[in-house]
Write a protein that holds these residues in place. Structure first.
Motif, PDB file in Angstrom:
ATOM      1  N   THR A  10      29.335  43.216  36.799  1.00 56.13           N
ATOM      2  CA  THR A  10      29.132  43.135  38.241  1.00 56.13           C
ATOM      3  C   THR A  10      29.848  41.895  38.757  1.00 56.13           C
ATOM      4  O   THR A  10      29.445  40.772  38.495  1.00 56.13           O
ATOM      5  CB  THR A  10      27.630  43.062  38.586  1.00 56.13           C
ATOM      6  N   LEU A  11      30.944  42.125  39.432  1.00 53.39           N
ATOM      7  CA  LEU A  11      31.732  41.040  39.991  1.00 53.39           C
ATOM      8  C   LEU A  11      31.471  40.964  41.484  1.00 53.39           C
ATOM      9  O   LEU A  11      31.201  41.982  42.122  1.00 53.39           O
ATOM     10  CB  LEU A  11      33.226  41.298  39.752  1.00 53.39           C
ATOM     11  N   PRO A 109      35.876  46.875  41.466  1.00 51.46           N
ATOM     12  CA  PRO A 109      36.249  46.485  40.097  1.00 51.46           C
ATOM     13  C   PRO A 109      37.591  47.066  39.654  1.00 51.46           C
ATOM     14  O   PRO A 109      38.320  46.430  38.898  1.00 51.46           O
ATOM     15  CB  PRO A 109      35.091  47.024  39.245  1.00 51.46           C
ATOM     16  N   GLU A 110      37.957  48.250  40.156  1.00 56.53           N
ATOM     17  CA  GLU A 110      39.237  48.866  39.788  1.00 56.53           C
ATOM     18  C   GLU A 110      40.424  48.089  40.348  1.00 56.53           C
ATOM     19  O   GLU A 110      41.536  48.196  39.840  1.00 56.53           O
ATOM     20  CB  GLU A 110      39.319  50.324  40.289  1.00 56.53           C
ATOM     21  N   LEU A 130      43.338  39.131  38.751  1.00 55.46           N
ATOM     22  CA  LEU A 130      44.260  39.353  39.853  1.00 55.46           C
ATOM     23  C   LEU A 130      43.765  40.551  40.649  1.00 55.46           C
ATOM     24  O   LEU A 130      43.572  41.631  40.094  1.00 55.46           O
ATOM     25  CB  LEU A 130      45.672  39.608  39.326  1.00 55.46           C
ATOM     26  N   GLY A 131      43.538  40.323  41.928  1.00 59.28           N
ATOM     27  CA  GLY A 131      43.078  41.399  42.798  1.00 59.28           C
ATOM     28  C   GLY A 131      44.244  41.978  43.569  1.00 59.28           C
ATOM     29  O   GLY A 131      45.095  41.236  44.063  1.00 59.28           O
TER      30      GLY A 131
END
Length: 160
Positions: A10-11, A109-110, A130-131
């Motif tokens: 869980t981010l 999360p993906e 990295l988002g």
């Protein structure tokens, strides 16, 4: 909820996006207390170069860290978009100077990829990942780890 969903870490899903030079970074929005326009802090003798000094914020003495200096991204230029992000790190309040704040971005999360292993050439222990949002890429920083590193211990002694 399926087993695979519970196994997913869980981010935090919302990140405050900010720029340093040409790069865009993101930090967990829950760590942000407020965003203030830049003002010159009171300098502290013998402080590392990246510690710009301290500000008195409603009776709390807040150490101010210039992130461009901290990340060795060249000489900072304090312009009209330069801001100080006030953070709550554990029991401490810390300010970080950034070139500009762009927005709050929600990442699934993906959309978050692991930081690449750069070996000994680059310290990535403070990078969560990295988002990616369409064509944008945010370098996601674990601000707790960064600010509580060895340098933060020095800041706590200065601010005490």
């Amino acid at each position: 909820m399926s087993h695979t969903e519970t196994a997913t870490p869980t981010l935090p899903s919302e990140y405050l996006a900010f720029t340093l030079g040409k790069e865009e970074y993101g930090i967990d929005i829950q760590k942000v207390s407020e965003i203030r326009s830049y003002e010159n802090p009171t300098r502290i003798a013998s402080a590392p170069e990246f510690v710009k000094g301290v500000l008195n914020l409603r009776g709390i003495i807040v150490p101010i860290v210039d992130m461009r200096i901290r990340f060795a991204l060249g000489t900072p230029d304090y312009g009209p978009f330069t801001v100080v992000i006030i953070l709550n790190i554990g029991t401490r309040v810390v300010g970080m100077v950034v070139d500009a704040v762009s927005d709050v971005t929600t990442l699934t999360p993906e959309q978050i990829k692991a930081a690449p292993d750069m070996g000994s050439t680059l310290n990535t222990e403070h990078i969560v990942g990295l988002g990616t949002v369409e064509e944008r890429m945010l370098i996601l920083v674990d601000i707790d780890k960064l600010m509580s590193s060895e340098e933060m211990g020095l800041i706590e002694r200065l601010a005490a």
